[in-house]
Design a protein around this motif. Structure first.
Motif, PDB file in Angstrom:
ATOM      1  N   ALA A  51      46.366 -21.025  32.917  1.00  0.00           N
ATOM      2  CA  ALA A  51      44.878 -19.586  32.152  1.00  0.00           C
ATOM      3  C   ALA A  51      43.923 -19.850  31.200  1.00  0.00           C
ATOM      4  O   ALA A  51      43.307 -19.654  30.297  1.00  0.00           O
ATOM      5  N   VAL A  52      45.242 -18.960  30.266  1.00  0.00           N
ATOM      6  CA  VAL A  52      44.926 -19.551  28.695  1.00  0.00           C
ATOM      7  C   VAL A  52      44.149 -21.348  28.324  1.00  0.00           C
ATOM      8  O   VAL A  52      43.417 -20.848  27.362  1.00  0.00           O
ATOM      9  N   ALA A  53      45.246 -21.866  28.720  1.00  0.00           N
ATOM     10  CA  ALA A  53      44.981 -23.365  28.655  1.00  0.00           C
ATOM     11  C   ALA A  53      43.609 -23.538  29.019  1.00  0.00           C
ATOM     12  O   ALA A  53      42.548 -24.275  28.285  1.00  0.00           O
ATOM     13  N   GLY A  54      43.073 -23.106  30.247  1.00  0.00           N
ATOM     14  CA  GLY A  54      41.968 -22.812  31.063  1.00  0.00           C
ATOM     15  C   GLY A  54      40.719 -22.403  29.782  1.00  0.00           C
ATOM     16  O   GLY A  54      39.340 -22.705  29.960  1.00  0.00           O
ATOM     17  N   PHE A  55      41.129 -20.873  29.709  1.00  0.00           N
ATOM     18  CA  PHE A  55      39.701 -20.139  28.781  1.00  0.00           C
ATOM     19  C   PHE A  55      39.812 -19.614  27.154  1.00  0.00           C
ATOM     20  O   PHE A  55      39.008 -19.024  27.295  1.00  0.00           O
ATOM     21  N   GLY A  56      40.829 -20.377  27.515  1.00  0.00           N
ATOM     22  CA  GLY A  56      41.115 -19.816  25.957  1.00  0.00           C
ATOM     23  C   GLY A  56      40.518 -20.736  24.948  1.00  0.00           C
ATOM     24  O   GLY A  56      39.601 -21.286  24.805  1.00  0.00           O
ATOM     25  N   PRO A  80      41.830 -23.834  19.658  1.00  0.00           N
ATOM     26  CA  PRO A  80      42.474 -24.083  19.086  1.00  0.00           C
ATOM     27  C   PRO A  80      43.772 -23.638  19.266  1.00  0.00           C
ATOM     28  O   PRO A  80      44.517 -24.327  19.791  1.00  0.00           O
ATOM     29  N   VAL A  81      43.663 -22.951  20.033  1.00  0.00           N
ATOM     30  CA  VAL A  81      44.814 -22.304  20.877  1.00  0.00           C
ATOM     31  C   VAL A  81      45.042 -22.519  21.925  1.00  0.00           C
ATOM     32  O   VAL A  81      46.200 -22.300  22.203  1.00  0.00           O
ATOM     33  N   ALA A  82      43.823 -22.854  22.899  1.00  0.00           N
ATOM     34  CA  ALA A  82      44.293 -23.623  24.238  1.00  0.00           C
ATOM     35  C   ALA A  82      45.001 -25.146  24.396  1.00  0.00           C
ATOM     36  O   ALA A  82      45.450 -25.844  25.047  1.00  0.00           O
ATOM     37  N   ARG A  83      44.299 -25.340  22.996  1.00  0.00           N
ATOM     38  CA  ARG A  83      44.961 -26.764  23.137  1.00  0.00           C
ATOM     39  C   ARG A  83      47.187 -26.396  23.356  1.00  0.00           C
ATOM     40  O   ARG A  83      47.466 -27.613  23.169  1.00  0.00           O
ATOM     41  N   LEU A  84      47.262 -26.021  22.196  1.00  0.00           N
ATOM     42  CA  LEU A  84      48.113 -25.311  21.814  1.00  0.00           C
ATOM     43  C   LEU A  84      49.374 -25.105  22.979  1.00  0.00           C
ATOM     44  O   LEU A  84      50.295 -25.748  24.303  1.00  0.00           O
ATOM     45  N   ILE A 144      47.081 -34.325  31.773  1.00  0.00           N
ATOM     46  CA  ILE A 144      45.499 -35.448  32.150  1.00  0.00           C
ATOM     47  C   ILE A 144      45.274 -34.478  31.565  1.00  0.00           C
ATOM     48  O   ILE A 144      44.362 -35.170  31.012  1.00  0.00           O
ATOM     49  N   GLY A 145      44.836 -33.290  32.146  1.00  0.00           N
ATOM     50  CA  GLY A 145      43.711 -32.475  31.019  1.00  0.00           C
ATOM     51  C   GLY A 145      44.275 -32.512  29.823  1.00  0.00           C
ATOM     52  O   GLY A 145      43.562 -32.195  29.439  1.00  0.00           O
ATOM     53  N   ALA A 146      45.745 -31.827  29.340  1.00  0.00           N
ATOM     54  CA  ALA A 146      45.940 -31.757  27.800  1.00  0.00           C
ATOM     55  C   ALA A 146      45.912 -33.239  26.977  1.00  0.00           C
ATOM     56  O   ALA A 146      45.271 -32.508  25.709  1.00  0.00           O
ATOM     57  N   LEU A 147      46.398 -34.183  27.947  1.00  0.00           N
ATOM     58  CA  LEU A 147      45.528 -35.409  27.019  1.00  0.00           C
ATOM     59  C   LEU A 147      44.239 -35.547  26.679  1.00  0.00           C
ATOM     60  O   LEU A 147      44.301 -36.354  25.515  1.00  0.00           O
ATOM     61  N   LYS A 148      43.155 -35.595  27.919  1.00  0.00           N
ATOM     62  CA  LYS A 148      42.239 -35.406  27.838  1.00  0.00           C
ATOM     63  C   LYS A 148      41.191 -33.953  26.680  1.00  0.00           C
ATOM     64  O   LYS A 148      40.748 -34.310  25.717  1.00  0.00           O
ATOM     65  N   PHE A 149      42.213 -33.071  26.844  1.00  0.00           N
ATOM     66  CA  PHE A 149      41.548 -31.774  26.130  1.00  0.00           C
ATOM     67  C   PHE A 149      41.936 -32.333  24.475  1.00  0.00           C
ATOM     68  O   PHE A 149      41.520 -31.808  23.823  1.00  0.00           O
ATOM     69  N   SER A 150      43.362 -33.076  24.259  1.00  0.00           N
ATOM     70  CA  SER A 150      43.683 -32.945  22.785  1.00  0.00           C
ATOM     71  C   SER A 150      42.748 -34.373  22.134  1.00  0.00           C
ATOM     72  O   SER A 150      42.934 -34.419  20.934  1.00  0.00           O
ATOM     73  N   ARG A 151      41.990 -35.284  23.059  1.00  0.00           N
ATOM     74  CA  ARG A 151      41.401 -36.134  22.269  1.00  0.00           C
ATOM     75  C   ARG A 151      40.161 -35.676  22.292  1.00  0.00           C
ATOM     76  O   ARG A 151      38.676 -36.438  21.259  1.00  0.00           O
ATOM     77  N   GLU A 152      39.743 -34.591  22.769  1.00  0.00           N
ATOM     78  CA  GLU A 152      38.023 -34.044  22.829  1.00  0.00           C
ATOM     79  C   GLU A 152      38.127 -33.932  21.096  1.00  0.00           C
ATOM     80  O   GLU A 152      38.836 -33.321  20.666  1.00  0.00           O
ATOM     81  N   THR A 153      36.429 -33.675  20.367  1.00  0.00           N
ATOM     82  CA  THR A 153      36.835 -33.109  19.099  1.00  0.00           C
ATOM     83  C   THR A 153      36.628 -31.720  19.538  1.00  0.00           C
ATOM     84  O   THR A 153      35.360 -30.801  20.139  1.00  0.00           O
TER      85      THR A 153
END
Length: 127
Positions: A72-77, A80-84, A117-126
């Motif tokens: 939930a924190v990764a989805g709504f935070g 910078p915090v959500a990526r970690l 998959i979501g973390a990989l896509k999120f890491s590549r987003e600017t």
């Protein structure tokens, strides 16, 4: 008497296109991870309090407490915090899955795949 009208009105797609532009590509994956982790977490909690309960160990407590709130924190935070936190959630699910592979740990495999998959896509987003 007939009235001449212009061409038929077409439905407007502007709100949908604005919504797609405002949400990052990783958002659907992170949202699915929240749902899958929450479902697996409820199964683990139910197994812990059932008539024939699981042995309370580090992996069962980890899987009963952490995955869904971290997702939930990764989805709504904030980004910078959500990526970690997305990668922390992946690590928590891997550790719990390894510890509980014979019990309820495998219920977290779909959530783990979707969160990776979501973390990989999120890491590549600017930002």
């Amino acid at each position: 008497m007939t009235v001449a009208t212009g061409p038929a009105a077409t439905p407007q797609t502007a709100p949908e296109s604005l919504w797609r532009a405002a949400t990052p590509p990783s958002w659907p994956w992170r949202r699915r991870a929240i749902l899958l982790a929450g479902a697996a977490q409820l199964i683990t909690i139910a197994a812990l309090v059932s008539v024939d309960p699981l042995a309370v160990s580090w992996w069962s407590i980890l899987l009963a407490i952490a995955p869904a709130p971290l997702a939930a924190v990764a989805g709504f935070g904030p980004a910078p915090v959500a990526r970690l936190v997305a990668w922390v959630d992946v690590a928590v699910m891997i550790a719990g899955l390894i510890g509980g592979v014979k019990h309820t740990g495998l219920f977290f495999a779909p959530a783990l795949v979707v969160m990776v998959i979501g973390a990989l896509k999120f890491s590549r987003e600017t930002a």
